[in-house]
Every structure is written in C-alpha cells, then in structure tokens.
Design a protein around this motif. Structure first.
Motif, PDB file in Angstrom:
ATOM      1  N   UNK A   1       0.932  -1.219   0.037  1.00  0.00           N
ATOM      2  CA  UNK A   1       0.217  -0.133  -0.082  1.00  0.00           C
ATOM      3  C   UNK A   1       0.795   1.140   0.228  1.00  0.00           C
ATOM      4  N   UNK A   2       0.446   2.326  -0.590  1.00  0.00           N
ATOM      5  CA  UNK A   2       1.178   3.190  -0.655  1.00  0.00           C
ATOM      6  C   UNK A   2       0.372   4.800  -0.559  1.00  0.00           C
ATOM      7  N   UNK A   3       1.009   5.724   0.044  1.00  0.00           N
ATOM      8  CA  UNK A   3       0.361   7.094   0.182  1.00  0.00           C
ATOM      9  C   UNK A   3       1.247   8.091  -0.823  1.00  0.00           C
ATOM     10  N   UNK A   4       0.673   8.884  -1.754  1.00  0.00           N
ATOM     11  CA  UNK A   4       1.229   9.797  -2.630  1.00  0.00           C
ATOM     12  C   UNK A   4       0.850  11.237  -2.356  1.00  0.00           C
ATOM     13  N   UNK A   5       1.648  12.005  -2.238  1.00  0.00           N
ATOM     14  CA  UNK A   5       1.220  13.474  -2.287  1.00  0.00           C
ATOM     15  C   UNK A   5       1.918  14.155  -3.443  1.00  0.00           C
TER      16      UNK A   5
END
Length: 395
Positions: A11-15
């Motif tokens: 899973x990943x979170x990108x800004x």
C-alpha cells in the motif's frame, strides 16, 4: 513479503503538488509492460482514494492507471492519493522483478507518478527491451518493508530503524530481499557515504569484491562529476542477472559483475538518479553519461571510440526507445557506444568531464532534456552543438 511465494502485497500514499492544472493522476504500472508481463509479472491495483474519497480508476493501457478526482486540480494544489496493490513475481528471470526462491529483486515495482514539471503527464509507451523507460520527478520516500525472519533487506535510502527506510530527493526506490552476506565501508564522495554490499549466500563471491570497487568508483565520480548527494549506497548481488540494473541509491548486480558493469551502474547515480531524463524519449542522456563514466574509470575510452556503429544506428543517437525496440541488436552500439563517441568528439576528455560536471550542477534533481545537455556542453565547448549534431543529437 516472503521470498518463494511469488506475491508482494503493498500500500502507498502519494502527495503531489502539480505546477500545472490537471484533471487526473496517472500512475505507471511498469511490471505490466510487454517484456515483464511475458515473463510472468503483474501489478494489480485494488483500491484508489484521492483526498480520502474512493475513485474508480481506468487503464488507458496495461501500464497506465488513470485516477480522476471528479474536479480540476489547480496548479499549486496539493493532492493526496492512497493505493493498495498486489504484485505477482516471475520466478528466476533476468530482470528487475524476480523471485529467485531465496532472494527477491524489486525494481520499478510499485505504481509511480510520471509527472514532469513544466510538461505534465508523459504517457510514453513501455519498452520491449531489457531497459527501463521510466520517468519520474524527484520525491521524498518513506518506505517500510516486512520480510520474514532470517532474510535481509537492501534498499534505496537510509535504514533509520529496522524495516524502515527514508529516501530523500530520489526519483525512485528499489528493494532486494535475500539471505545476504553483508559488508559495509565508508566512502568520501566527497561527503561521507555508507556503502553496503549484500551477496546472496551460495554465490561464492565475497562482498568485499564489490565493496572495494564501489567505494573507489563513488569517490572518483564524486570528484569527476560532482558530489554524490545521498548518505548511503547499497549493492545487492543475486542470481540470474548477468549484468546490473540501476536505481537511485541502490544497484542490482548479478554474479561475476564487479568489473565494467558495476562501474557503469555507479555512473548512473549521476546520470539518471541525480540528473533525470525521459528514458523513453532520450535514452542516450543517461546511458551515454554512464557509459562515459565507465570508459573513463576503466581506461576504455579508446575501445569505445574504435567500436563500429551499425548503419541503422549511425547518426541516430537521439532516437527514442520506440525506434530501438525494432532494432534491439543496434541499441547498445547505437546508444551506449555512440553516446561515448559523441562526447569524445567534443575534445579533451578532461574537459568533457568538466562539462558533465556543469551538466550535473545545472540539472541536479531535474528531468534534463537534450537542450539542457547541449547548453551545459557549450559552457566548456562553444561549438558543442555542431560537434554533437552529426551523431543525431537534436536540441
């Protein structure tokens, strides 16, 4: 992640704060490209959220996942996306994604934004060759890897606590998991760089073979092309590979590749990792730069200059990967070798080193273009454009 199971869950979170307005986010799924898909790799995204709201993405092609937030994203507006994904690993293939049973290579393995400041979304097709056609902006990565007991992890960035890496101002990250024999040393390039080499147990090579070479080359290139910008550099040596594959702060090598291959991949830390380029459109920028670095360290400049370039590659140095995909046998002499020949045509090799140092200083952490390259060469060689044009460099 567990070697031998053929599946990695992530899973990943990108800004992203785009410098231009857009109505979508585009994630490239490079494991779904034609070469790696044929080998058995597959990256599936099961859920995407943008600013906390689930959206239904579409696939423009197997490698391009498009997520639309439902309203325009303004220039300067920060947007946050969260993704869940699953990666199927091919078994024992000579590539950047492979499950070797007791080790795993993970390169270009997660959904990555292909945004170029000043340009926007790129959308170049994946290559069919053993080469990377990825383009990505510099970013800060916060990476956690869960591996079973008894396995070691080598990755881009600095391991600041067990299982966690911080990779600052890098355009990509890579991971290797295995039962490694590990050795470390400090390089001065010119700032301190912790160099760590892990060789998969059973390969019969001591890590010192790679470690001593990596330290020496990093220090030389730090003087020659400008400071190495990160505090750590790692090398993983795993089965099946017959050469090397470069990523920022991490290089994947195969057995018996501590010679020219390792030198070339260390050169990529300046040409691709630090100074980026569109590898699909302008593969010669990073491959030519890394090959020049290789030739200078290995004393192989004369050999590069004398090597013949086939007719279908001659004067075609500036062609994109779509050209070379149909001419795979001409790719190495046409891009790597001819890239060195073009730089050698500028003049004194020591001055070419100086001009490349200018190129690095002017374009560090950017995505450079042929025009940027020619402009940097002109700072040392005023007639650079005329010298490079016969090789097919268009600026």
């Amino acid at each position: 992640m567990r070697p031998g199971t053929a599946i990695v869950e992530g899973s990943q979170q990108v800004e992203l704060t785009p410098d231009m307005p857009t109505d979508r986010l585009v994630f490239r799924l490079w494991p779904n490209g034609p070469r790696q898909r044929a080998e058995g790799a597959r990256l599936d995204v099961s859920r995407v959220e943008i600013d906390g709201r689930e959206v239904r993405p579409t696939l423009d092609d197997p490698t391009a996942l498009v997520a639309r937030p439902g309203s325009a994203i303004r220039a300067g507006q920060r947007v946050r996306a969260t993704l869940r994904w699953s990666l199927r690993l091919p078994r024992g293939v000579r590539d950047r994604i492979s499950d070797e049973g007791e080790s795993v290579r993970l390169g270009s393995f997660f959904p990555i934004l292909e945004w170029q400041p000043g340009v926007g979304w790129l959308g170049d097709p994946p290559t069919t060759q053993f080469a990377e056609a990825s383009t990505a902006p510099t970013a800060d990565f916060d990476l956690s890897v869960a591996a079973p007991d008894g396995f070691g992890v080598l990755a881009s960035g600095v391991e600041d606590r067990p299982g966690h890496w911080t990779a600052t101002a890098m355009r990509d990250v890579a991971v290797a998991v295995g039962r490694f024999t590990v050795a470390s040393a400090m390089a001065r390039a010119p700032e301190p760089v912790r160099v760590t080499v892990g060789v998969q147990r059973g390969l019969g090579e001591p890590p010192s073979t790679y470690l001593d070479k990596a330290v020496a080359v990093l220090e030389d290139f730090g003087r020659r092309f400008g400071p190495y910008p990160w505090p750590a550099f790692t090398v993983s040596v795993t089965p099946t590979l017959r050469s090397g594959i470069e990523y920022p702060g991490h290089v994947m090598q195969g057995p018996g590749t501590s010679g020219r291959s390792l030198t070339h991949e260390v050169g990529h830390q300046w040409f691709y990792a630090l100074v980026g380029n569109n590898q699909a459109r302008d593969p010669w920028i990073d491959e030519g730069g890394a090959s020049w670095a290789e030739a200078r360290w290995e004393g192989a400049l004369a050999r590069f200059r004398s090597r013949p370039v086939p007719p279908e590659a001659r004067r075609r140095l500036g062609e994109p990967m779509t050209y070379w995909d149909a001419r795979s046998s001409a790719y190495y002499p046409g891009v790597y070798v001819q890239g060195v020949q073009a730089m050698a045509a500028l003049g004194d090799p020591a001055l070419v080193d100086c001009a490349l140092r200018v190129f690095v200083a002017q374009n560090a952490h950017r995505i450079a273009t042929p025009a940027d390259f020619v402009a940097a060469m002109r700072a040392v060689f005023p007639d650079a454009a005329a010298a490079l044009a016969p090789f097919g460099i268009r600026a």
